[in-house]
Design a protein around this motif. Structure first.
Motif, short mmCIF file in Angstrom:
data_model
loop_
_atom_site.label_atom_id
_atom_site.label_comp_id
_atom_site.label_asym_id
_atom_site.label_seq_id
_atom_site.Cartn_x
_atom_site.Cartn_y
_atom_site.Cartn_z
N GLN A 166 59.67 39.68 8.26
CA GLN A 166 60.53 38.87 7.38
C GLN A 166 60.59 37.41 7.82
OE1 GLN A 166 64.36 40.80 6.24
NE2 GLN A 166 63.69 42.36 7.71
N TYR A 167 60.18 37.16 9.05
CA TYR A 167 60.16 35.81 9.62
C TYR A 167 58.81 35.62 10.32
CZ TYR A 167 65.06 35.47 8.50
OH TYR A 167 66.24 35.42 7.80
N THR A 168 58.33 34.38 10.35
CA THR A 168 57.01 34.10 10.92
C THR A 168 57.09 33.89 12.42
OG1 THR A 168 56.22 33.15 8.84
CG2 THR A 168 55.02 32.55 10.85
N VAL A 169 56.50 34.80 13.17
CA VAL A 169 56.38 34.66 14.62
C VAL A 169 55.22 33.72 14.90
CG1 VAL A 169 55.83 35.86 16.78
CG2 VAL A 169 57.27 36.99 15.07
N TRP A 170 55.46 32.70 15.75
CA TRP A 170 54.40 31.74 16.06
C TRP A 170 54.21 31.53 17.57
CZ3 TRP A 170 56.00 27.70 19.00
CH2 TRP A 170 57.37 27.38 18.96
N GLY A 171 55.06 32.13 18.41
CA GLY A 171 54.91 31.89 19.84
C GLY A 171 55.69 32.89 20.68
N GLN A 172 55.48 32.77 22.00
CA GLN A 172 56.14 33.63 22.98
C GLN A 172 56.43 32.81 24.23
OE1 GLN A 172 57.03 37.00 22.75
NE2 GLN A 172 58.01 36.67 24.72
N VAL A 173 57.67 32.88 24.70
CA VAL A 173 58.03 32.22 25.96
C VAL A 173 57.29 32.94 27.09
CG1 VAL A 173 59.89 31.73 27.60
CG2 VAL A 173 60.29 31.46 25.13
N ILE A 174 56.54 32.18 27.89
CA ILE A 174 55.83 32.77 29.03
C ILE A 174 56.44 32.36 30.36
CG2 ILE A 174 53.66 33.14 27.79
CD1 ILE A 174 52.56 30.58 29.21
N GLU A 175 57.32 31.38 30.32
CA GLU A 175 58.06 30.98 31.52
C GLU A 175 59.31 30.22 31.10
OE1 GLU A 175 56.56 29.51 35.69
OE2 GLU A 175 56.66 27.80 34.34
N GLY A 176 60.42 30.44 31.82
CA GLY A 176 61.65 29.69 31.58
C GLY A 176 62.64 30.40 30.69
N MET A 177 62.44 31.69 30.46
CA MET A 177 63.41 32.42 29.64
C MET A 177 64.80 32.41 30.29
SD MET A 177 63.36 33.65 26.66
CE MET A 177 64.82 34.37 25.90
N ASP A 178 64.85 32.31 31.62
CA ASP A 178 66.14 32.19 32.31
C ASP A 178 66.86 30.91 31.88
OD1 ASP A 178 63.98 30.85 33.65
OD2 ASP A 178 65.19 30.68 35.47
N ASN A 179 66.10 29.85 31.56
CA ASN A 179 66.71 28.61 31.08
C ASN A 179 67.20 28.75 29.63
OD1 ASN A 179 66.35 27.27 33.53
ND2 ASN A 179 64.24 26.79 33.01
N VAL A 180 66.45 29.50 28.82
CA VAL A 180 66.90 29.77 27.45
C VAL A 180 68.23 30.54 27.51
CG1 VAL A 180 66.35 30.94 25.27
CG2 VAL A 180 64.53 29.76 26.54
N ASP A 181 68.31 31.50 28.44
CA ASP A 181 69.53 32.30 28.58
C ASP A 181 70.77 31.45 28.89
OD1 ASP A 181 68.21 34.73 28.13
OD2 ASP A 181 67.86 35.08 30.27
N LYS A 182 70.59 30.27 29.48
CA LYS A 182 71.71 29.40 29.86
C LYS A 182 72.22 28.51 28.71
CE LYS A 182 69.69 28.82 34.47
NZ LYS A 182 68.98 27.82 35.29
N ILE A 183 71.50 28.47 27.60
CA ILE A 183 71.88 27.59 26.48
C ILE A 183 73.26 27.99 25.97
CG2 ILE A 183 71.27 26.93 24.12
CD1 ILE A 183 68.30 27.22 24.99
N LYS A 184 74.11 26.97 25.74
CA LYS A 184 75.49 27.20 25.29
C LYS A 184 75.52 27.90 23.94
CE LYS A 184 77.15 23.01 27.43
NZ LYS A 184 76.49 21.78 27.07
#
Length: 169
Positions: A131-149
Motif C-alpha cells: 500500500q506504500y512504496t518501500v524505497w530503502g532500509q536503515v543499515i546503521e543508526g537505527m538506535d538514533n532513529v529510536d531517539k527521535i522525539k
C-alpha cells in the motif's frame, strides 16, 4: 561504520539525534529512489523536521515545503501537508515487508500521491505492505532513529541536519 556496497544508492543522514545510513533499493522503486536522490542532492531535506513520530510505529519527515525549519514557508502547524515542487510519483508497490528500519514513502489517499515525504518504521508494520512504496532500509543508526522525539505534532521536533548521497559525501 556500515559497509557501503553502493555509494550511489546509499544515503548518509545526519539528524539531531545522530547519523543514520540508509541503503536505497532502486530495483524495487526506481522512480522513488531517483526522487529522494534528486532532492537530497539539491539540499532540500537539510533542516526538515520529523513532524509525525508515533511510538512503536514510525518517524515521518520529508515535507520540504512546510517542514524545512530554515525555509521561507516553514510552518510547524502545516508540516506534513506539503511536498516538493516536483510532480507526484506513481506508486511502486512491492511485496517488501515494512519491518524495522524500512524506509517508505508517505502519501495522501491517492496511491499515486507520494512526493517528498517519507517515514522510517520503528517496528514491524506489515499492514502497510503493498500500500506504500518501500524505497530503502536503515543499515546503521537505527538506535538514533529510536531517539527521535515523539508526537503528532512533535513539540520542538528533531530534524534532518543534512542528507547526502554517499557518493557525494
Amino acid at each position: 561504520m556500515a559497509e557501503i556496497k553502493d555509494p550511489e544508492n546509499t544515503l548518509i543522514v545526519e539528524t539531531t539525534q545522530g547519523n543514520v545510513t540508509i541503503e536505497m533499493l532502486p530495483d524495487l522503486a526506481p522512480d522513488h529512489v531517483g526522487r529522494i536522490k534528486e532532492l537530497a542532492r539539491a539540499g532540500a531535506y537539510d533542516g526538515v523536521v520529523f513532524h509525525r513520530v508515533i511510538d512503536g510505529f514510525m518517524a515521518q519527515t520529508g515535507d520540504v515545503k512546510f517542514g524545512k525549519s530554515d525555509g521561507p514557508s516553514f510552518d510547524p502547524r502545516r508540516a506534513g501537508m506539503g511536498g516538493s515542487d516536483k510532480p507526484d510519483l506513481k506508486a511502486e508497490f512491492s511485496n517488501m515487508n515494512h519491518g524495522r528500519g524500512t524506509c517508505s514513502m508517505a502519501r495522501a489517499q491517492d496511491p499515486n500521491s507520494a512526493n517528498s515525504q517519507f517515514f522510517i518504521c520503528f517496528d514491524d508494520a506489515g499492514f502497510l505492505n503493498r500500500q506504500y512504496t518501500v524505497w530503502g532500509q536503515v543499515i546503521e543508526g537505527m538506535d538514533n532513529v529510536d531517539k527521535i522525539k515523539r508526537g503528532e505534532p512533535v513539540v520542538d521536533p528533531d530534524k534532518i541536519v543534512s542528507m547526502k548521497v554517499a557518493a557525494d559525501a
